[in-house]
Design an enzyme around this catalytic site. Structure first.
Site, PDB file in Angstrom:
ATOM      1  N   ASP A  71     -48.898  33.879 -40.116  1.00  0.00           N
ATOM      2  CA  ASP A  71     -49.204  33.040 -38.953  1.00  0.00           C
ATOM      3  C   ASP A  71     -47.891  32.680 -38.259  1.00  0.00           C
ATOM      4  O   ASP A  71     -46.862  32.467 -38.916  1.00  0.00           O
ATOM      5  CB  ASP A  71     -49.962  31.766 -39.341  1.00  0.00           C
ATOM      6  CG  ASP A  71     -50.508  31.062 -38.106  1.00  0.00           C
ATOM      7  OD1 ASP A  71     -51.331  31.658 -37.384  1.00  0.00           O
ATOM      8  OD2 ASP A  71     -50.090  29.914 -37.837  1.00  0.00           O
ATOM      9  N   HIS A 131     -52.292  24.375 -37.217  1.00  0.00           N
ATOM     10  CA  HIS A 131     -51.189  24.607 -36.280  1.00  0.00           C
ATOM     11  C   HIS A 131     -49.820  24.353 -36.899  1.00  0.00           C
ATOM     12  O   HIS A 131     -48.846  24.129 -36.178  1.00  0.00           O
ATOM     13  CB  HIS A 131     -51.369  23.817 -34.980  1.00  0.00           C
ATOM     14  CG  HIS A 131     -52.688  24.086 -34.318  1.00  0.00           C
ATOM     15  ND1 HIS A 131     -53.067  25.349 -33.906  1.00  0.00           N
ATOM     16  CD2 HIS A 131     -53.732  23.274 -34.019  1.00  0.00           C
ATOM     17  CE1 HIS A 131     -54.290  25.293 -33.377  1.00  0.00           C
ATOM     18  NE2 HIS A 131     -54.715  24.049 -33.444  1.00  0.00           N
TER      19      HIS A 131
HETATM   20  N1  DCM Z   1     -51.186  27.678 -28.729  1.00  0.00           N
HETATM   21  C1  DCM Z   1     -51.172  26.974 -27.542  1.00  0.00           C
HETATM   22  N2  DCM Z   1     -52.313  26.326 -27.117  1.00  0.00           N
HETATM   23  C2  DCM Z   1     -53.425  26.372 -27.852  1.00  0.00           C
HETATM   24  C3  DCM Z   1     -53.463  27.078 -29.057  1.00  0.00           C
HETATM   25  C4  DCM Z   1     -52.310  27.723 -29.479  1.00  0.00           C
HETATM   26  O1  DCM Z   1     -50.147  26.932 -26.873  1.00  0.00           O
HETATM   27  N3  DCM Z   1     -54.514  25.728 -27.413  1.00  0.00           N
HETATM   28  C5  DCM Z   1     -49.964  28.357 -29.148  1.00  0.00           C
HETATM   29  C6  DCM Z   1     -49.022  27.411 -29.856  1.00  0.00           C
HETATM   30  C7  DCM Z   1     -49.211  27.746 -31.312  1.00  0.00           C
HETATM   31  C8  DCM Z   1     -49.551  29.217 -31.264  1.00  0.00           C
HETATM   32  O2  DCM Z   1     -50.300  29.390 -30.075  1.00  0.00           O
HETATM   33  O3  DCM Z   1     -48.011  27.521 -32.032  1.00  0.00           O
HETATM   34  C9  DCM Z   1     -50.298  29.737 -32.448  1.00  0.00           C
HETATM   35  O4  DCM Z   1     -51.556  29.099 -32.560  1.00  0.00           O
HETATM   36  P1  DCM Z   1     -52.169  28.707 -33.960  1.00  0.00           P
HETATM   37  O5  DCM Z   1     -51.579  27.414 -34.399  1.00  0.00           O
HETATM   38  O6  DCM Z   1     -53.639  28.620 -33.737  1.00  0.00           O
HETATM   39  O7  DCM Z   1     -51.778  29.736 -34.958  1.00  0.00           O
HETATM   40 MG    MG Z   2     -50.912  28.585 -36.514  1.00  0.00          MG
HETATM   41 MG    MG Z   3     -52.360  31.491 -35.615  1.00  0.00          MG
END
Ligand code: DCM
Ligand code: MG
Ligand code: MG
Length: 252
Positions: free
Chosen positions: A19, A204
């Site tokens: 991730d 996250h």
């Molecule tokens: N992200 C974002 N806005 C969201 C979801 C995710 O900017 N609504 C970006 C920031 C996170 C990255 O995607 O660090 C990875 O998402 P995740 O935490 O779901 O792995």
């Molecule tokens: Mg993540």
């Molecule tokens: Mg992710």
């Protein structure tokens, strides 16, 4: 299930769950801020331990896991949403004097891979849409075109494919939505909730999301492993999310 022509020629031996946290979403040309890899063997996924041997409902988290978590100064402003959901900020990276995505990160990743039994498959949720093309873009900034003999597979695609193959969405103990005609949700958080009836912790954060992904994977491990043996593709065939010197780029 037909095997894709460039899928692994023999069964995957090691699944490396991945991730990435980053500064935002495309098309903002995000930069990686956190990378986490947990390597779990096929054997461990196919032969889980259970705390309650009789009910065999909740597999224990695998005990033999290699782990690599790295914080990386993205040297690019976080979008307000990315900063808010991840709890990461440019100020904290500066204060803590963290390094950028540099050659040391590449060496850490390749040394980590070097300790795993091949064939190796990177696994990420929405990996095809985000993590794999983003990692490819960051590697390209170091002049690295790809990672040889590494496959990749997306659990979001896999879960949807398995459900559509079974025509009926998989019936989970706590998920009644499909019975009422509501659409099943496939976000990592929603899948975890459907299986475990609670929301996952540490969403996250790269490490938190990898732990959540492994717990979700464990609930359908045999099906997912079989799907990935047939459908994993070489990481080198993934397109970069963007190219450093191009304003716009597409990726698959
Ligand atoms: N992200 C974002 N806005 C969201 C979801 C995710 O900017 N609504 C970006 C920031 C996170 C990255 O995607 O660090 C990875 O998402 P995740 O935490 O779901 O792995
Ligand atoms: Mg993540
Ligand atoms: Mg992710």
């Amino acid at each position: 299930m037909c095997a894709a022509s460039d899928s692994p020629s023999r069964p995957i031996e090691t699944f490396i769950f991945l991730d990435l946290e980053a500064t935002g979403l495309p098309p903002s040309r995000p930069k990686i801020a956190e990378l986490c890899l947990f390597a779990v063997t096929r054997h461990a996924l196919e032969n889980p331990q259970y705390s309650d041997l009789y009910s065999k409902q909740i597999p224990l988290f695998p005990r033999l896991v290699d782990k690599l978590c790295v914080c990386i100064d993205p040297r690019k402003p976080f979008t307000p949403t990315a900063s808010s959901i991840t709890g990461l900020s440019n100020e904290e990276f500066s204060r803590n004097k963290r390094q950028s995505f540099n050659i040391h990160v590449l060496h850490m990743i390749t040394a980590f891979f070097g300790r795993q039994c091949p064939p190796i498959c990177l696994v990420a949720h929405n990996g095809s849409g985000y993590d794999f093309p983003l990692l490819k873009a960051e590697l390209a900034t170091l002049g690295i075109a790809g990672l040889d003999e590494i496959y990749c597979a997306d659990t979001l695609r896999a879960m949807k494919a398995l459900d559509s193959k079974n025509s009926q969405p998989h019936q989970y103990p706590c998920q009644q939505a499909s019975q009422f005609g509501r659409k099943k949700k496939y976000s990592l958080c929603d899948l975890y909730y459907q299986f475990y009836k609670v929301y996952p912790q540490n969403s996250h954060s790269a490490e938190g999301d990898v732990v959540t992904l492994i717990r979700v994977f464990q609930q359908r491990a045999l099906d997912l492993i079989c799907w990935m043996d047939s459908n994993a593709r070489p990481f080198n065939t993934v397109g970069a999310m963007y190219k450093e010197n191009e304003r716009y780029a597409s990726y698959s």
